[in-house]
Design a protein around this motif. Structure first.
Motif, PDB file in Angstrom:
ATOM      1  N   HIS A  28       0.838  -1.197   0.000  1.00  0.00           N
ATOM      2  CA  HIS A  28       0.000   0.000   0.000  1.00  0.00           C
ATOM      3  C   HIS A  28       0.877   1.253   0.000  1.00  0.00           C
ATOM      4  N   GLY A  29       0.315   2.339  -0.550  1.00  0.00           N
ATOM      5  CA  GLY A  29       1.029   3.598  -0.567  1.00  0.00           C
ATOM      6  C   GLY A  29       0.105   4.790  -0.410  1.00  0.00           C
ATOM      7  N   VAL A  30       0.473   5.716   0.468  1.00  0.00           N
ATOM      8  CA  VAL A  30      -0.248   6.970   0.680  1.00  0.00           C
ATOM      9  C   VAL A  30       0.741   8.098   0.406  1.00  0.00           C
ATOM     10  N   PHE A  31       0.369   9.014  -0.480  1.00  0.00           N
ATOM     11  CA  PHE A  31       1.296  10.034  -0.970  1.00  0.00           C
ATOM     12  C   PHE A  31       0.766  11.414  -0.628  1.00  0.00           C
ATOM     13  N   GLN A  32       1.568  12.171   0.109  1.00  0.00           N
ATOM     14  CA  GLN A  32       1.117  13.473   0.590  1.00  0.00           C
ATOM     15  C   GLN A  32       2.304  14.390   0.805  1.00  0.00           C
ATOM     16  N   PRO A  33       2.089  15.694   0.764  1.00  0.00           N
ATOM     17  CA  PRO A  33       3.174  16.624   1.091  1.00  0.00           C
ATOM     18  C   PRO A  33       3.518  16.519   2.571  1.00  0.00           C
ATOM     19  N   SER A  34       4.732  16.887   2.905  1.00  0.00           N
ATOM     20  CA  SER A  34       5.149  16.829   4.305  1.00  0.00           C
ATOM     21  C   SER A  34       4.525  17.952   5.138  1.00  0.00           C
ATOM     22  N   HIS A  35       4.003  18.986   4.470  1.00  0.00           N
ATOM     23  CA  HIS A  35       3.441  20.115   5.218  1.00  0.00           C
ATOM     24  C   HIS A  35       2.049  19.790   5.773  1.00  0.00           C
ATOM     25  N   GLY A  36       1.596  20.645   6.663  1.00  0.00           N
ATOM     26  CA  GLY A  36       0.286  20.483   7.266  1.00  0.00           C
ATOM     27  C   GLY A  36      -0.787  21.240   6.512  1.00  0.00           C
ATOM     28  N   SER A  37      -1.916  21.435   7.165  1.00  0.00           N
ATOM     29  CA  SER A  37      -3.093  22.003   6.499  1.00  0.00           C
ATOM     30  C   SER A  37      -3.058  23.527   6.402  1.00  0.00           C
ATOM     31  N   ALA A  38      -2.198  24.200   7.155  1.00  0.00           N
ATOM     32  CA  ALA A  38      -2.022  25.663   7.081  1.00  0.00           C
ATOM     33  C   ALA A  38      -3.341  26.415   6.962  1.00  0.00           C
ATOM     34  N   PRO A  39      -4.250  26.242   7.927  1.00  0.00           N
ATOM     35  CA  PRO A  39      -5.564  26.890   7.800  1.00  0.00           C
ATOM     36  C   PRO A  39      -5.510  28.413   7.748  1.00  0.00           C
ATOM     37  N   ASP A  40      -4.395  28.998   8.190  1.00  0.00           N
ATOM     38  CA  ASP A  40      -4.290  30.456   8.185  1.00  0.00           C
ATOM     39  C   ASP A  40      -4.210  31.035   6.777  1.00  0.00           C
ATOM     40  N   ILE A  41      -3.840  30.220   5.785  1.00  0.00           N
ATOM     41  CA  ILE A  41      -3.781  30.735   4.407  1.00  0.00           C
ATOM     42  C   ILE A  41      -4.762  30.006   3.492  1.00  0.00           C
ATOM     43  N   ALA A  42      -5.595  29.164   4.064  1.00  0.00           N
ATOM     44  CA  ALA A  42      -6.552  28.404   3.245  1.00  0.00           C
ATOM     45  C   ALA A  42      -7.507  29.335   2.526  1.00  0.00           C
ATOM     46  N   GLY A  43      -7.822  29.003   1.289  1.00  0.00           N
ATOM     47  CA  GLY A  43      -8.794  29.755   0.515  1.00  0.00           C
ATOM     48  C   GLY A  43      -8.266  31.019  -0.119  1.00  0.00           C
ATOM     49  N   GLN A  44      -6.983  31.329   0.077  1.00  0.00           N
ATOM     50  CA  GLN A  44      -6.418  32.567  -0.478  1.00  0.00           C
ATOM     51  C   GLN A  44      -5.720  32.352  -1.814  1.00  0.00           C
ATOM     52  N   GLY A  45      -5.574  31.105  -2.224  1.00  0.00           N
ATOM     53  CA  GLY A  45      -4.934  30.825  -3.503  1.00  0.00           C
ATOM     54  C   GLY A  45      -3.443  31.082  -3.522  1.00  0.00           C
ATOM     55  N   ILE A  46      -2.794  31.025  -2.354  1.00  0.00           N
ATOM     56  CA  ILE A  46      -1.364  31.342  -2.299  1.00  0.00           C
ATOM     57  C   ILE A  46      -0.522  30.153  -1.836  1.00  0.00           C
ATOM     58  N   ALA A  47      -1.135  29.009  -1.551  1.00  0.00           N
ATOM     59  CA  ALA A  47      -0.386  27.848  -1.078  1.00  0.00           C
ATOM     60  C   ALA A  47       0.555  27.340  -2.172  1.00  0.00           C
ATOM     61  N   ASN A  48       1.722  26.925  -1.763  1.00  0.00           N
ATOM     62  CA  ASN A  48       2.697  26.364  -2.697  1.00  0.00           C
ATOM     63  C   ASN A  48       2.303  24.918  -3.002  1.00  0.00           C
ATOM     64  N   PRO A  49       1.993  24.575  -4.256  1.00  0.00           N
ATOM     65  CA  PRO A  49       1.565  23.214  -4.583  1.00  0.00           C
ATOM     66  C   PRO A  49       2.707  22.260  -4.894  1.00  0.00           C
ATOM     67  N   THR A  50       3.952  22.747  -4.823  1.00  0.00           N
ATOM     68  CA  THR A  50       5.093  21.962  -5.303  1.00  0.00           C
ATOM     69  C   THR A  50       5.220  20.623  -4.590  1.00  0.00           C
ATOM     70  N   ALA A  51       5.131  20.618  -3.263  1.00  0.00           N
ATOM     71  CA  ALA A  51       5.292  19.365  -2.522  1.00  0.00           C
ATOM     72  C   ALA A  51       4.208  18.360  -2.892  1.00  0.00           C
ATOM     73  N   MET A  52       2.987  18.847  -3.097  1.00  0.00           N
ATOM     74  CA  MET A  52       1.894  17.951  -3.473  1.00  0.00           C
ATOM     75  C   MET A  52       2.105  17.394  -4.874  1.00  0.00           C
ATOM     76  N   ILE A  53       2.580  18.226  -5.791  1.00  0.00           N
ATOM     77  CA  ILE A  53       2.841  17.773  -7.160  1.00  0.00           C
ATOM     78  C   ILE A  53       3.962  16.733  -7.165  1.00  0.00           C
ATOM     79  N   LEU A  54       5.014  16.976  -6.380  1.00  0.00           N
ATOM     80  CA  LEU A  54       6.100  16.002  -6.289  1.00  0.00           C
ATOM     81  C   LEU A  54       5.632  14.710  -5.621  1.00  0.00           C
ATOM     82  N   SER A  55       4.698  14.810  -4.671  1.00  0.00           N
ATOM     83  CA  SER A  55       4.147  13.604  -4.049  1.00  0.00           C
ATOM     84  C   SER A  55       3.365  12.783  -5.069  1.00  0.00           C
ATOM     85  N   ALA A  56       2.646  13.476  -5.955  1.00  0.00           N
ATOM     86  CA  ALA A  56       1.937  12.771  -7.024  1.00  0.00           C
ATOM     87  C   ALA A  56       2.920  12.067  -7.949  1.00  0.00           C
ATOM     88  N   ALA A  57       4.056  12.704  -8.220  1.00  0.00           N
ATOM     89  CA  ALA A  57       5.092  12.057  -9.032  1.00  0.00           C
ATOM     90  C   ALA A  57       5.639  10.825  -8.324  1.00  0.00           C
TER      91      ALA A  57
END
Length: 371
Positions: free
Chosen positions: A269-298
């Motif tokens: 089994h495999g679960v793939f996720q960025p190492s960062h947390g949910s960062a609710p303080d910037i949620a919904g602002q469209g400024i989160a860095n997606p790089t870690a998530m994209i690399l996790s998908a890779a």
């Protein structure tokens, strides 16, 4: 045609935003390269628990486990906690349910990204044990008290042998692309009985892998070396909570958690996720860095490629990694990396950097567990 069924758990805070970004990159890969991904989305967020009291169950995980892999955003909200006082996090339950004993957390100082050190090169893989160690007692009976509380650390030979086999296998695979091919154990056997066994098993596995160099440091000194001499490390392996901490220290050396992917894996089994947390303080602002998530998908595609002998999935993973590297080198860059780009702008840049076709010339990044 390469086709996989993927469970998607967006989670909380910026989790849904970065998952959407990763899926946008994967969608472009489907169009360009002949990849087919069938998604099933599940909501086991802390916000759902706050509203309904619903959290992930064994039956849910049995269903999710029938998929080929799990793409996981980020979960948890500081003000949402269970009866025992801990934040909600389905990934912890999944680690136990699926026996995800190994969390692979590669960090590399990419061209164009400024790290806090003078070191010009940082390239290491932190492997965190994730099924026991300091988290072993999370399911133990707990009597709430304002006077005392305790957790237990448990190390077993069976899990340690599997963990170290993965570490030496990863070092051997990384050596093919130019790293030293070396494994370092970070431990605390001078003070913890459990770590005496951990060190003993490491020595035994190291002796069976004499072609790969090895070293051992106490966790306190080893953490210091990470910031004073990061070049001494190739593969680092450690107990659960030690690994959790040093993997974030390692991420800090290469620009932060926004560029730090991870894969929690077993042999099945495999679960793939960025190492960062949910960062609710910037949620919904469209400024989160997606790089870690994209690399996790890779990493997910690379793991699937290894397990299925699917060269196309592996080559697509390398294409995504290359597109991310190009974007980091020339921009645009997200705000946590000193730029001003939002989530969508970074995602679009990665998509634009994808090659028209995938080839087999890209170097290997992170191999699947158990190779």
């Amino acid at each position: 045609m390469t086709e996989y069924d993927i469970a998607v758990i967006p989670g909380d805070g910026i989790g849904p935003e970065v998952v959407e970004a990763a899926q946008a990159v994967l969608a472009e890969c489907e169009t360009r390269y002949g990849l087919t991904l069938n998604y099933t989305t599940y909501d086991f967020s802390a916000d759902l628990y706050r509203r309904t009291g619903r959290k992930i169950t064994a039956a849910d995980m049995d269903e999710i486990g029938m998929r080929d892999a799990v793409l996981f955003g980020a979960m948890g909200l500081p003000d949402v906690r269970g009866p025992e006082g801990l934040e909600l996090g389905a990934q912890v339950e999944m680690r136990a349910h699926y026996g995800l004993f190994s969390s692979l957390r590669p960090v590399r100082l990419f061209p164009g990204v400024d790290g806090p050190l003078k070191a010009e090169k940082v390239d290491m893989l932190v492997i965190r044990e994730t099924s026991e160690g300091m988290f072993a007692g999370l399911a133990d009976e707990h009597e709430p008290s304002d006077e005392s509380a305790s957790d237990r650390m448990t190390i077993t030979r069976a899990t340690s042998e599997k963990l170290f086999d993965v570490a030496f296998s990863q070092a051997r695979a990384r050596r093919k692309r130019g790293t030293p091919g070396h494994v370092t154990l970070l431990h605390k056997s001078n003070a913890l009985r459990s770590n005496v066994l951990l060190e003993k098993v490491f020595d035994e596995v190291a002796a069976r892998n004499a072609d790969i160099g090895s070293a051992k440091y106490y966790i306190d000194a080893g953490s210091m070396y990470m910031v004073t001499d990061p070049g001494r490390y190739d593969v680092i392996v450690s107990e659960n909570i030690f690994g959790d901490i040093v993997s974030e220290v390692a991420a800090g050396l290469v620009g932060g958690l926004g560029v730090a992917p991870s894969a929690d894996v077993s042999l099945t089994h495999g679960v793939f996720q960025p190492s960062h947390g949910s960062a609710p303080d910037i949620a919904g602002q469209g400024i989160a860095n997606p790089t870690a998530m994209i690399l996790s998908a890779a990493m997910m595609l690379e793991w699937l490629g290894e397990r299925r002998g699917d060269d196309l999935a592996t080559r697509i993973a390398h294409a995504i990694q290359g597109a991310v590297e190009s974007t980091l080198a020339i921009g645009p860059r997200a705000r946590d990396l000193g730029g001003s780009a939002g989530t969508r702008e970074v995602t679009d840049a990665v998509i634009s950097a994808l090659p028209p076709q995938v080839d087999s010339g890209r170097r290997e990044h992170v191999a699947a567990a158990g190779r």
